[in-house]
Design a protein around this motif. Sequence first.
Motif, PDB file in Angstrom:
ATOM      1  N   VAL A  47       0.840  -1.209   0.000  1.00  0.00           N
ATOM      2  CA  VAL A  47       0.000   0.000   0.000  1.00  0.00           C
ATOM      3  C   VAL A  47       0.875   1.258   0.000  1.00  0.00           C
ATOM      4  CG1 VAL A  47      -1.485   1.337   1.534  1.00  0.00           C
ATOM      5  CG2 VAL A  47      -2.103  -0.986   0.981  1.00  0.00           C
ATOM      6  N   ILE A  48       1.905   1.263   0.849  1.00  0.00           N
ATOM      7  CA  ILE A  48       2.800   2.439   0.898  1.00  0.00           C
ATOM      8  C   ILE A  48       3.538   2.586  -0.432  1.00  0.00           C
ATOM      9  CG2 ILE A  48       4.847   3.444   2.005  1.00  0.00           C
ATOM     10  CD1 ILE A  48       3.971   2.043   4.601  1.00  0.00           C
ATOM     11  N   TRP A  93       0.843   3.842  -3.211  1.00  0.00           N
ATOM     12  CA  TRP A  93       0.401   5.227  -3.027  1.00  0.00           C
ATOM     13  C   TRP A  93       1.557   6.219  -3.029  1.00  0.00           C
ATOM     14  CZ3 TRP A  93      -4.118   6.804  -4.212  1.00  0.00           C
ATOM     15  CH2 TRP A  93      -5.218   5.967  -4.074  1.00  0.00           C
ATOM     16  N   GLY A  94       2.691   5.788  -2.557  1.00  0.00           N
ATOM     17  CA  GLY A  94       3.828   6.713  -2.492  1.00  0.00           C
ATOM     18  C   GLY A  94       4.724   6.648  -3.707  1.00  0.00           C
ATOM     19  N   SER A  95       4.321   5.846  -4.735  1.00  0.00           N
ATOM     20  CA  SER A  95       5.235   5.591  -5.851  1.00  0.00           C
ATOM     21  C   SER A  95       5.704   6.880  -6.545  1.00  0.00           C
ATOM     22  CB  SER A  95       4.586   4.647  -6.861  1.00  0.00           C
ATOM     23  OG  SER A  95       3.365   5.202  -7.273  1.00  0.00           O
ATOM     24  N   VAL A  96       4.764   7.767  -6.863  1.00  0.00           N
ATOM     25  CA  VAL A  96       5.145   8.999  -7.591  1.00  0.00           C
ATOM     26  C   VAL A  96       6.087   9.838  -6.715  1.00  0.00           C
ATOM     27  CG1 VAL A  96       4.269  11.103  -8.681  1.00  0.00           C
ATOM     28  CG2 VAL A  96       2.973   8.991  -8.875  1.00  0.00           C
ATOM     29  N   PHE A  97       5.729   9.957  -5.436  1.00  0.00           N
ATOM     30  CA  PHE A  97       6.570  10.716  -4.500  1.00  0.00           C
ATOM     31  C   PHE A  97       7.970  10.091  -4.414  1.00  0.00           C
ATOM     32  CE2 PHE A  97       8.166  11.455  -0.180  1.00  0.00           C
ATOM     33  CZ  PHE A  97       8.095  12.833  -0.108  1.00  0.00           C
ATOM     34  N   VAL A 140       0.216  15.264  -4.537  1.00  0.00           N
ATOM     35  CA  VAL A 140       0.821  14.769  -3.285  1.00  0.00           C
ATOM     36  C   VAL A 140      -0.266  14.540  -2.221  1.00  0.00           C
ATOM     37  CG1 VAL A 140       2.466  15.330  -1.445  1.00  0.00           C
ATOM     38  CG2 VAL A 140       3.035  15.833  -3.781  1.00  0.00           C
ATOM     39  N   MET A 170      -2.067  11.368  -2.883  1.00  0.00           N
ATOM     40  CA  MET A 170      -1.259  10.202  -2.470  1.00  0.00           C
ATOM     41  C   MET A 170      -1.401   9.961  -0.973  1.00  0.00           C
ATOM     42  SD  MET A 170       1.903  11.028  -4.965  1.00  0.00           S
ATOM     43  CE  MET A 170       3.156  10.531  -3.898  1.00  0.00           C
ATOM     44  N   GLY A 173      -4.930   8.726  -0.133  1.00  0.00           N
ATOM     45  CA  GLY A 173      -5.065   7.306  -0.485  1.00  0.00           C
ATOM     46  C   GLY A 173      -4.409   6.408   0.543  1.00  0.00           C
ATOM     47  N   LEU A 174      -3.219   6.818   0.950  1.00  0.00           N
ATOM     48  CA  LEU A 174      -2.468   6.039   1.949  1.00  0.00           C
ATOM     49  C   LEU A 174      -3.226   5.994   3.288  1.00  0.00           C
ATOM     50  CD1 LEU A 174       0.186   4.563   2.287  1.00  0.00           C
ATOM     51  CD2 LEU A 174       1.274   6.707   2.857  1.00  0.00           C
ATOM     52  N   ALA A 232      -6.307   3.789   3.008  1.00  0.00           N
ATOM     53  CA  ALA A 232      -5.941   2.366   3.016  1.00  0.00           C
ATOM     54  C   ALA A 232      -5.577   1.899   4.426  1.00  0.00           C
ATOM     55  CB  ALA A 232      -4.778   2.134   2.065  1.00  0.00           C
TER      56      ALA A 232
END
Lengths: 548, 81
Positions: free
Chosen positions: A224-225, A228-232, B60, B63, B66-67, B70
């Motif tokens: 999940v991290i 969701w954090g992929s672009v960042f 941002v 993101m 979403g995190l 979840a």
Amino acid sequence: MCITWFIEFLGVNAGAGMKSITLKKLFLLHSWVGIITAVLLFIVAFSGALAVLSRPELKIWANPELQSSQHVASAQINRLVNEYHKKVPSEFGENIHVFLPSGHNFHLLTLVFESHHGDENYDQEVARVFQFHPDTLALENTYYGPSKEFYANKKTDAPTYIGEFHADLHLGRPIGLILTGFLGLTLLVSAVTGLFIHRKLIKELFTFRRDKELDIAVSDAHKVIGIWGSVFNIVIGFTGSFLGLATIILLPAAAFVSFGGDQDKLIETFTAIPEPVVSHIKQPTKIDTILEHAHSRYPEAIIRDVTIMAHNDANAQVYLRLLGGEAVASQLLHYQGNGEFVQSMSSFGDISGVSIKVIELMFPLHFGNFAGVFVKLLWVLLGLSTALLPISGMMMWLTKRTRGSSPSLSMQAYARWNRFIIGSCGGLVLASFVLFPVQVLLNYSVVGVAQNSFFGPVFFYTWLAWLLLSVLPIGYKNYFKLTLLLCGASLALVLPLNILLGVSNVINLNSSLVAVVDISFMVVGIVCMFVALKIKNTQKLKIEVQPA
Amino acid sequence: MNELLITIAMVSLLLMMLNLRKNTLTLATKTFLSALLFGLALICFMSVYGILGGAICTVVGAMLAGLLTAVIAGKAPQLLG
């Protein structure tokens, strides 16, 4: 298009068998890059998350001089520059830097009078420096000597120390920068390969089963991290590797390609502040008018520093470095000495082209400092999630090796690995958190630059001691619990210490920023201790799993 | 005013994530609502941080929303399964 090309390049579309082999290779690459760099990646990501708030918020918190005021009237700055310019020899008027007490540079209002060609005592660039209290404007400190030494020995504080640790791990330059730049690349590789090997991206966007066993929850958290954090993570990895490797590898490479290896020529081309031609005709430089104009033109932006070339000459030029406001990248405002606005440009100068715009954006995208505190908090939270990725990945890798009929990792080895992770990563968190109460104690007992010598030993000895503790055969859950308890206690200690010893605190409310930071430390500290107390210790667990 | 706009933007993004998570809605409804909420967040952030800054903050913020969705809410119950 790039992604399609990358997929075709990897052969993912070349049939099911080929796809399976490629995915296996990518999985292996993802696993091994992650395992080899996990601890270092955690160190850089965690210190980076803290470093986001280091300037100006935590720097103001750490320096009582900055807590009272971060604004000095333009007329006062003009007066001080003129008054002290008369006190230094004429060659020191070539280049005057005014570092405003904004929490981005020095803890005091600093006037630096520089002579690029030295003087009767020095053959190198030499400076005469005067530092004033931002509130009372009393002269606090003076310096005369080589410019490099002044900048190298400036007063540091706990947040700045952590910020500098993030940049080069205090290994010095170039080794530290190369290492952090390389870690940025590995983060980039891990993020991209992670997206390719995880085939149920959309389906598992919200899959987090925290009620299941720990290994399932950790695996879900990692995915999940990661998703969701992929672009960042890709942006931080790319910009981080650029910032780390730019001056060490990219600058010499660019000089080699475009300037026949002449790095000085390249730097000269990209330097926004050229040397002025001194006319020797007297004309007052209107610093106060210029500062007022910049404030009214960009009311939301912070003026970090002012550079005055050929002060009080008809050809005087003034440059203001601005951060924030509506512009994402930092700006450089150019004025004539008579107060006439010339132009606004990037910190690289007035260079056109898309590539320079991209390079300009790298800095704010990495630091998250282009807007207010809210944006910084987004960067901190996502940065902390980035720090959790290598740890959760490593836990998955270790757990996998303890399973099955013939596990490759014994339970003893598994416990040793866990202790090592807690000692190295938890030790870093503890060492960072300990610096904050130490800062309050130092503000009370040690004055000025003398504080600098304390941060290194406190930080590294705390970390080393905690890492060495991992060698002892203690239960890793107890070890983790103790680490969390001490981390929480360190942060929770800041508020009462500041009430007892600090100039500003939650009782007198001299500075609202200090009060907010102290309360935040207390809340995070209490949460850490609460979570720690929730962890069942190893002994109890052993009893629980024994058959009746 | 800025604080209000930021709050509206973040709430919109969180609602968008809850909408994406919901499995009782049709794809068309999900797409429409998500676009609407994302657009609202984008407008709010752009009015605070400018065009480029606002666009970056929206991505941002999405993101992080979403995190958080979840981690806090987890997967939606499989009502149709």
